[in-house]
Design a protein around this motif. Structure first.
Motif, PDB file in Angstrom:
ATOM      1  N   LEU A   1      -8.811   8.896  -7.510  1.00 53.44           N
ATOM      2  CA  LEU A   1      -8.675   7.652  -8.275  1.00 53.44           C
ATOM      3  C   LEU A   1      -7.478   7.720  -9.216  1.00 53.44           C
ATOM      4  CD1 LEU A   1     -12.356   6.725  -9.110  1.00 53.44           C
ATOM      5  CD2 LEU A   1     -10.774   5.525  -7.609  1.00 53.44           C
ATOM      6  N   THR A   2      -7.288   8.878  -9.838  1.00 50.50           N
ATOM      7  CA  THR A   2      -6.141   9.010 -10.736  1.00 50.50           C
ATOM      8  C   THR A   2      -4.836   8.935  -9.954  1.00 50.50           C
ATOM      9  OG1 THR A   2      -7.520  10.448 -12.076  1.00 50.50           O
ATOM     10  CG2 THR A   2      -5.203  10.353 -12.649  1.00 50.50           C
ATOM     11  N   ALA A   3      -4.820   9.595  -8.796  1.00 44.91           N
ATOM     12  CA  ALA A   3      -3.617   9.541  -7.964  1.00 44.91           C
ATOM     13  C   ALA A   3      -3.330   8.090  -7.558  1.00 44.91           C
ATOM     14  CB  ALA A   3      -3.787  10.423  -6.731  1.00 44.91           C
ATOM     15  N   LEU A   4      -4.410   7.367  -7.244  1.00 44.05           N
ATOM     16  CA  LEU A   4      -4.254   5.960  -6.860  1.00 44.05           C
ATOM     17  C   LEU A   4      -3.709   5.150  -8.030  1.00 44.05           C
ATOM     18  CD1 LEU A   4      -5.046   4.364  -4.257  1.00 44.05           C
ATOM     19  CD2 LEU A   4      -6.981   3.505  -5.574  1.00 44.05           C
ATOM     20  N   GLY A   5      -4.235   5.441  -9.208  1.00 47.08           N
ATOM     21  CA  GLY A   5      -3.746   4.765 -10.409  1.00 47.08           C
ATOM     22  C   GLY A   5      -2.266   5.034 -10.624  1.00 47.08           C
ATOM     23  N   GLN A   6      -1.851   6.273 -10.428  1.00 55.87           N
ATOM     24  CA  GLN A   6      -0.439   6.631 -10.546  1.00 55.87           C
ATOM     25  C   GLN A   6       0.398   5.831  -9.548  1.00 55.87           C
ATOM     26  OE1 GLN A   6       0.975   8.678 -12.575  1.00 55.87           O
ATOM     27  NE2 GLN A   6      -0.758   9.718 -13.496  1.00 55.87           N
ATOM     28  N   PHE A   7      -0.150   5.722  -8.351  1.00 51.95           N
ATOM     29  CA  PHE A   7       0.541   4.980  -7.311  1.00 51.95           C
ATOM     30  C   PHE A   7       0.772   3.546  -7.764  1.00 51.95           C
ATOM     31  CE2 PHE A   7       0.644   2.249  -3.617  1.00 51.95           C
ATOM     32  CZ  PHE A   7       1.500   2.911  -2.764  1.00 51.95           C
ATOM     33  N   PHE A   8      -0.283   2.921  -8.279  1.00 50.34           N
ATOM     34  CA  PHE A   8      -0.160   1.525  -8.693  1.00 50.34           C
ATOM     35  C   PHE A   8       0.748   1.357  -9.898  1.00 50.34           C
ATOM     36  CE2 PHE A   8      -3.494   0.528  -5.753  1.00 50.34           C
ATOM     37  CZ  PHE A   8      -3.084  -0.710  -5.314  1.00 50.34           C
ATOM     38  N   ALA A   9       0.752   2.367 -10.762  1.00 48.77           N
ATOM     39  CA  ALA A   9       1.621   2.274 -11.941  1.00 48.77           C
ATOM     40  C   ALA A   9       3.062   2.117 -11.505  1.00 48.77           C
ATOM     41  CB  ALA A   9       1.446   3.510 -12.822  1.00 48.77           C
ATOM     42  N   SER A  10       3.503   2.919 -10.541  1.00 51.98           N
ATOM     43  CA  SER A  10       4.899   2.734 -10.135  1.00 51.98           C
ATOM     44  C   SER A  10       5.042   1.568  -9.171  1.00 51.98           C
ATOM     45  CB  SER A  10       5.518   3.995  -9.548  1.00 51.98           C
ATOM     46  OG  SER A  10       4.570   4.888  -9.145  1.00 51.98           O
ATOM     47  N   PHE A  11       3.932   1.183  -8.555  1.00 48.46           N
ATOM     48  CA  PHE A  11       4.019   0.044  -7.644  1.00 48.46           C
ATOM     49  C   PHE A  11       4.351  -1.235  -8.404  1.00 48.46           C
ATOM     50  CE2 PHE A  11       2.163  -3.416  -5.130  1.00 48.46           C
ATOM     51  CZ  PHE A  11       2.921  -3.255  -3.993  1.00 48.46           C
ATOM     52  N   THR A  12       3.772  -1.412  -9.586  1.00 51.28           N
ATOM     53  CA  THR A  12       4.086  -2.639 -10.334  1.00 51.28           C
ATOM     54  C   THR A  12       5.552  -2.641 -10.770  1.00 51.28           C
ATOM     55  OG1 THR A  12       3.308  -1.617 -12.381  1.00 51.28           O
ATOM     56  CG2 THR A  12       1.754  -3.012 -11.211  1.00 51.28           C
ATOM     57  N   VAL A  13       6.098  -1.451 -11.028  1.00 47.13           N
ATOM     58  CA  VAL A  13       7.523  -1.387 -11.376  1.00 47.13           C
ATOM     59  C   VAL A  13       8.355  -1.818 -10.168  1.00 47.13           C
ATOM     60  CG1 VAL A  13       9.403   0.116 -12.103  1.00 47.13           C
ATOM     61  CG2 VAL A  13       7.127   0.429 -13.062  1.00 47.13           C
ATOM     62  N   LEU A  14       7.949  -1.308  -9.017  1.00 36.79           N
ATOM     63  CA  LEU A  14       8.638  -1.683  -7.777  1.00 36.79           C
ATOM     64  C   LEU A  14       8.563  -3.191  -7.567  1.00 36.79           C
ATOM     65  CD1 LEU A  14       9.976  -0.735  -5.102  1.00 36.79           C
ATOM     66  CD2 LEU A  14       7.692  -0.626  -4.141  1.00 36.79           C
ATOM     67  N   LEU A  15       7.371  -3.726  -7.811  1.00 36.38           N
ATOM     68  CA  LEU A  15       7.172  -5.165  -7.654  1.00 36.38           C
ATOM     69  C   LEU A  15       8.105  -5.932  -8.589  1.00 36.38           C
ATOM     70  CD1 LEU A  15       5.139  -6.319  -5.705  1.00 36.38           C
ATOM     71  CD2 LEU A  15       3.579  -6.703  -7.611  1.00 36.38           C
ATOM     72  N   GLY A  16       8.237  -5.408  -9.801  1.00 42.23           N
ATOM     73  CA  GLY A  16       9.157  -6.024 -10.767  1.00 42.23           C
ATOM     74  C   GLY A  16      10.574  -6.061 -10.227  1.00 42.23           C
ATOM     75  N   VAL A  17      11.004  -4.939  -9.644  1.00 45.94           N
ATOM     76  CA  VAL A  17      12.349  -4.878  -9.060  1.00 45.94           C
ATOM     77  C   VAL A  17      12.473  -5.914  -7.946  1.00 45.94           C
ATOM     78  CG1 VAL A  17      13.983  -3.424  -7.791  1.00 45.94           C
ATOM     79  CG2 VAL A  17      12.619  -2.437  -9.635  1.00 45.94           C
ATOM     80  N   TYR A  18      11.435  -5.988  -7.137  1.00 46.75           N
ATOM     81  CA  TYR A  18      11.451  -6.928  -6.019  1.00 46.75           C
ATOM     82  C   TYR A  18      11.568  -8.371  -6.530  1.00 46.75           C
ATOM     83  CZ  TYR A  18       9.825  -9.718  -2.109  1.00 46.75           C
ATOM     84  OH  TYR A  18       9.723 -10.684  -1.139  1.00 46.75           O
ATOM     85  N   PHE A  19      10.778  -8.690  -7.558  1.00 53.76           N
ATOM     86  CA  PHE A  19      10.825 -10.040  -8.127  1.00 53.76           C
ATOM     87  C   PHE A  19      12.234 -10.365  -8.623  1.00 53.76           C
ATOM     88  CE2 PHE A  19       6.053 -10.454  -9.431  1.00 53.76           C
ATOM     89  CZ  PHE A  19       5.727 -10.395  -8.089  1.00 53.76           C
ATOM     90  N   MET A  20      12.831  -9.401  -9.314  1.00 55.46           N
ATOM     91  CA  MET A  20      14.170  -9.631  -9.853  1.00 55.46           C
ATOM     92  C   MET A  20      15.169  -9.870  -8.721  1.00 55.46           C
ATOM     93  SD  MET A  20      13.882  -9.714 -13.064  1.00 55.46           S
ATOM     94  CE  MET A  20      15.449  -9.509 -13.908  1.00 55.46           C
ATOM     95  N   PHE A  21      15.066  -9.087  -7.664  1.00 57.38           N
ATOM     96  CA  PHE A  21      16.053  -9.235  -6.589  1.00 57.38           C
ATOM     97  C   PHE A  21      15.786 -10.438  -5.705  1.00 57.38           C
ATOM     98  CE2 PHE A  21      17.520  -5.190  -7.931  1.00 57.38           C
ATOM     99  CZ  PHE A  21      18.876  -5.236  -7.621  1.00 57.38           C
ATOM    100  N   SER A  22      14.539 -10.866  -5.609  1.00 55.96           N
ATOM    101  CA  SER A  22      14.303 -12.050  -4.800  1.00 55.96           C
ATOM    102  C   SER A  22      14.876 -13.275  -5.529  1.00 55.96           C
ATOM    103  CB  SER A  22      12.816 -12.231  -4.488  1.00 55.96           C
ATOM    104  OG  SER A  22      12.092 -12.351  -5.692  1.00 55.96           O
ATOM    105  N   ARG A  23      15.106 -13.137  -6.824  1.00 56.89           N
ATOM    106  CA  ARG A  23      15.719 -14.220  -7.592  1.00 56.89           C
ATOM    107  C   ARG A  23      17.249 -14.078  -7.646  1.00 56.89           C
ATOM    108  NH1 ARG A  23      13.965 -17.895 -11.304  1.00 56.89           N
ATOM    109  NH2 ARG A  23      11.820 -17.237 -11.003  1.00 56.89           N
ATOM    110  N   PHE A  24      17.729 -12.839  -7.878  1.00 57.74           N
ATOM    111  CA  PHE A  24      19.169 -12.667  -8.143  1.00 57.74           C
ATOM    112  C   PHE A  24      19.961 -12.075  -6.960  1.00 57.74           C
ATOM    113  CE2 PHE A  24      17.132 -12.615 -12.291  1.00 57.74           C
ATOM    114  CZ  PHE A  24      17.909 -13.514 -12.983  1.00 57.74           C
TER     115      PHE A  24
END
Lengths: 324, 267, 258
Positions: free
Chosen positions: C24-47
């Motif tokens: 569960l902790t490993a999964l949490g770690q995964f999601f923590a960086s996943f939201t950062v990745l998602l943020g990058v994706y959101f920024m690039f889908s706009r710019f």
């Protein structure tokens, strides 16, 4: 051979202020105070000796131990252990010492004890044969055979302490430092631990330095005690001598049938109830045998016991005497 | 109430004792905000037309976020509350003449406020002094400022009410770390903790604007910057009130059920 | 090295005692960086692009930094958690054992739940390597490898500096997060986008850009000079002052005990 000469150690501690305004002020300027943890401490311990190092909390016990282990460097003074200066020659020095901190574990919490031991074998680069001999011997002496396969988290405090002590003896150290080894243990575990320490000292000739607040440890184990208070060594001598020197008074407990006997002015009554009488007296003035004869003549005694001052009382007396 | 203000004072004085910690925290958050703004400004230069907020609004958003970080971040954890549930010492809490839900709610709120109180002022002063384009601007008018303050308060309560659900869930789960990390990460993301909501792609944003997370830092930060103004701001505050009420109701219900369980099982 | 492997096995054994919590902790770690990745994706889908870098290029950078960081964190956790070790006396224990202090701190903690992040980095690489438009000749492969390997060593050196500070102050440590956590978070974009001054700082003072920005330029053929490929190796020099700093701190600890 352990020699400490004129060891001094001072710490600088920031003073914490109470109250809101002062806390804000402390953001910008802070006052410090100097604490003399050790003040001209000197003593010598010969090979194979067993020494009790006692004193109240904050007296400088653990600072001294830390210096002897090579963890701390003193401000001035010299410490030589088996010809080495602990903090200069750390790795060679620590190979020859074993340390048990009563309140901190060196065992891995979640893996079987034997795995922790094997890791220690590799850390200390212990020869396989010596390791095996030591392990077998310690297993028997400390009755570990059942425990070795269990992880530390499922052991009781007493069982864990037995394993801790074994862990610090696997590399056959010449000196063993025990920092409150019996803290929190039940009566049976305390006895096992004490007996074991005594044996190791007698059979292997391991030098043992023991700090404790439990005076029964001292009484059971050490002939020599070092008393430290406010960073100074106050007393260095044998336990029996100290006992003699402090109070000579004896405590007499008698049980009797029938009515309570009258006591003389030379006896001090401590307790009297249900056919039991506790009396304190000074044998120089009124010998114990005379006191028993005196009481026996006045009532039917069923049981008599005499005891001297306990180590506990003696130390309390010492602390009072030195205002520590 | 007196008890909680005392609690606040103690925490505040306590954190004052650690001046190096306070300074280090300030330096970190200041650098963090600076880096975030630099990144956004690079995107702004790349294509100003695609930028969904005014740049100055983004700057204010980020500085405010740093200033009030400790108020809104979900991953701050009250270890003594968690421990009292896991180790079962909650039984003692139940003896005291205080409602446990209220007690914890106030304790968490007081703690978050105490942490933020020390940090926000210096960060905000810096933020108003740094050169353009990093400088923070004031809200357009006093009314907007007032709405912002109201919204901060509501957002804090929503965050606390939401985190209460996580504490209460400790009564049921045995392995809290993973779940907690997971929830904290999701909620910070949808509250605009990583990228402000206006930067989300339209379909995602449409949903995210209605989630309880939108009632957290998203709302006050955007009201302050003027990104949400006028009637929208009132609607936003309405959304916050709605979610606060809902979370409080759910939390209290869960709490009373959990406590009944404790009583039945004897802790 | 052999001893390190033994420690490794012990840590693995310990952490596998709590499998559910571990995953569960490993999964949490995964999601923590996943939201950062998602943020990058959101920024690039706009710019679509920033400073001439496209989404796939930035992903290379994102994954290299994330992988370097998670490896450093997995194995350098002892330094990361050094304040606790110092606080609970575990460090004193290390000092009474006949091994190098740095080795013991290193071996004292390992955190395999960081695998969650590492796994994320691997997934992103799986997407970005074929889609980045880079033609993967041997030198490009080497450059990417150097980014990750030297990157984790440099993060590692930062953890050592962090631990070194613990000897002087246990309170003021938070500011080091700018370089450790911050390095990971802001390393998702090439460091040039933060402006010239920051790039200079991250080149000459805290050499994060040496394993991120410069070799990325080489990967993307923006710079043909082989020097750009080997900048991560130059960055390794940072380890020397880091260890020296830790030793200075250790000496101070031995004389003050705090």
């Amino acid at each position: 051979m352990i020699t400490l000469s004129n060891i001094n150690k001072t710490f600088r501690v920031a003073r914490r202020q109470a109250g809101f305004g002062r806390a804000v002020k402390a953001l910008f300027s802070r006052e410090y105070e100097l604490i003399h943890a050790l003040n001209d401490v000197s003593f010598t311990i010969k090979d194979g000796e067993m020494v009790g190092y006692i004193g109240p909390n904050g007296a400088g016990k653990s600072t001294t131990i830390k210096i002897m282990c090579g963890i701390l460097t003193p401000d001035s003074g010299m410490c030589k252990i088996n010809g080495r200066v602990p903090w200069r020659d750390r790795i060679a020095h620590v190979r020859e010492i074993g340390v048990v901190f009563g309140q901190r574990s060196q065992l891995w919490w979640d893996v079987p004890i034997i795995d922790s031991f094997e890791l220690l074998r590799d850390i200390y680069k212990i020869d396989r044969k010596i390791y095996k001999n030591n392990l077998d011997e310690l297993t028997v002496l400390l009755d570990l055979s059942e425990l070795l396969k269990t992880p530390a988290r499922s052991l009781s405090l007493g069982q864990r302490m037995r394993c801790e002590i074994a862990a610090s003896l696997l590399h056959s150290p010449k000196i063993l430092f025990l920092d409150e080894p019996t803290i929190g243990l039940d009566a049976v575990s305390k006895m096992t631990v004490r007996q074991f320490i005594k044996r190791i000292n007698a059979e292997r000739g391991t030098t043992v330095i023991l700090t404790t607040h439990d005076m029964q440890d001292i009484e059971a184990l050490t002939e020599r005690i070092l008393l430290i208070g406010k960073g100074r060594i106050l007393l260095d001598g044998s336990l029996t001598e100290l006992k003699k020197r402090s109070s000579r008074r004896k405590t007499l407990v008698v049980e009797y049938n029938g009515s309570a006997p009258e006591i003389t002015d030379d006896m001090t009554l401590i307790e009297k109830k249900n056919g039991r009488l506790v009396i304190s007296l000074d044998p120089e003035i009124f010998p114990v045998s005379d006191a028993i004869a005196y009481l026996a003549a006045r009532t039917e005694l069923t049981d008599v016991s005499v005891s001297g001052i306990t180590a506990e009382e003696m130390v309390a007396e010492l602390y009072r005497e030195y205002h520590i | 109430m007196k008890k909680y203000s005392a609690l606040f004072r103690i925490r505040f004085i306590n954190s004052l004792q650690y001046r190096a910690a306070a300074l280090a925290g300030l330096a970190t958050q200041f650098a963090w905000g600076f880096m975030e703004i630099s990144a956004f400004s690079a995107f702004y230069r790349a294509n100003p037309a695609a930028f969904p907020m005014e740049f100055s609004q983004t700057v204010s958003y980020i500085w405010m976020q740093q200033a009030f970080l400790t108020l809104f971040m979900m991953w701050f954890w009250e270890y003594d509350i968690a421990a009292s549930i896991i180790e079962g010492s909650i039984a003692y809490e139940m003896v005291r003449p205080l409602d446990i839900y209220n007690r914890w709610f106030c304790q968490i709120t007081a703690n978050r406020l105490a942490r933020a109180a020390l940090r926000c002022a210096p960060i905000l002063i810096f933020a108003f002094l740094v050169p353009e384009p990093y400088r923070m601007t004031l809200p357009p008018d006093a009314a907007q400022l007032f709405l912002f303050l109201l919204s901060v308060l509501l957002a804090l309560c929503v965050v606390v009410a939401f985190s209460m659900l996580m504490y209460i869930s400790l009564f049921y789960t045995l392995s809290p770390t993973g779940v907690r990390l997971f929830i904290a990460v999701i909620s910070d993301f949808f509250a605009g903790g990583i990228v402000p909501l206006p930067f989300f792609p339209a379909p995602v944003r449409a949903v995210a604007e209605w989630l309880p997370f939108a009632a957290m830092q998203n709302m006050p930060l955007r009201i302050y910057s003027g990104n949400i103004a006028g009637m929208d701001a009132f609607a936003g505050i309405g959304l916050q009130i709605f979610w606060l009420a809902a979370l409080l109701a759910v939390g209290r219900l869960m709490m009373s059920r959990a406590l009944k369980r404790v009583i039945v099982q004897g802790g | 090295m052999q001893l390190y492997i033994k420690f490794f096995a012990m840590h693995l054994k310990s952490q596998m005692q709590y499998k559910l919590s571990f995953f569960l902790t490993a999964l949490g770690q995964f999601f923590a960086s996943f939201t950062v990745l998602l943020g990058v994706y959101f920024m690039f889908s706009r710019f679509h692009e920033v400073e001439g870098f496209q989404f796939e290029h930035v992903l290379l950078c994102f994954a290299a930094v994330l992988m370097a960081y998670s490896i450093a964190e997995m194995f350098g956790r002892g330094f990361d958690q050094f304040p606790q070790m110092l606080g609970n006396g575990e460090f004193d224990r290390a000092l009474v054992r006949p091994r190098s202090v740095i080795f013991q701190v290193l071996a004292a903690k390992m955190d395999f739940t960081r695998f969650g992040r590492l796994f994320q980095a691997i997934l992103v690489f799986c997407y970005a390597i074929p889609n980045s438009g880079v033609i993967w000749t041997w030198d490009k492969v080497l450059a990417l490898l150097l980014m990750v390997v030297c990157g984790s060593l440099i993060f590692f050196a930062l953890f050592i500096v962090y631990a070194g500070f613990t000897f002087f102050t246990v309170e003021g440590l938070e500011f080091m997060n700018i370089f450790t956590d911050g390095g990971r978070e802001f390393g998702r974009y090439p460091f040039s986008i933060y402006g010239k001054r920051i790039l200079k700082f991250l080149t000459f003072v805290v050499p994060l850009a040496l394993f991120q920005y410069y070799p990325l330029l080489y990967l993307l053929d923006r710079e043909k000079n082989m020097l750009y490929m080997f900048t991560p190796v130059i960055g390794l020099l940072f380890i020397i002052p880091s260890c020296a700093f830790f030793r200075i701190g250790l000496r101070k600890y031995k004389s003050t005990g705090s």
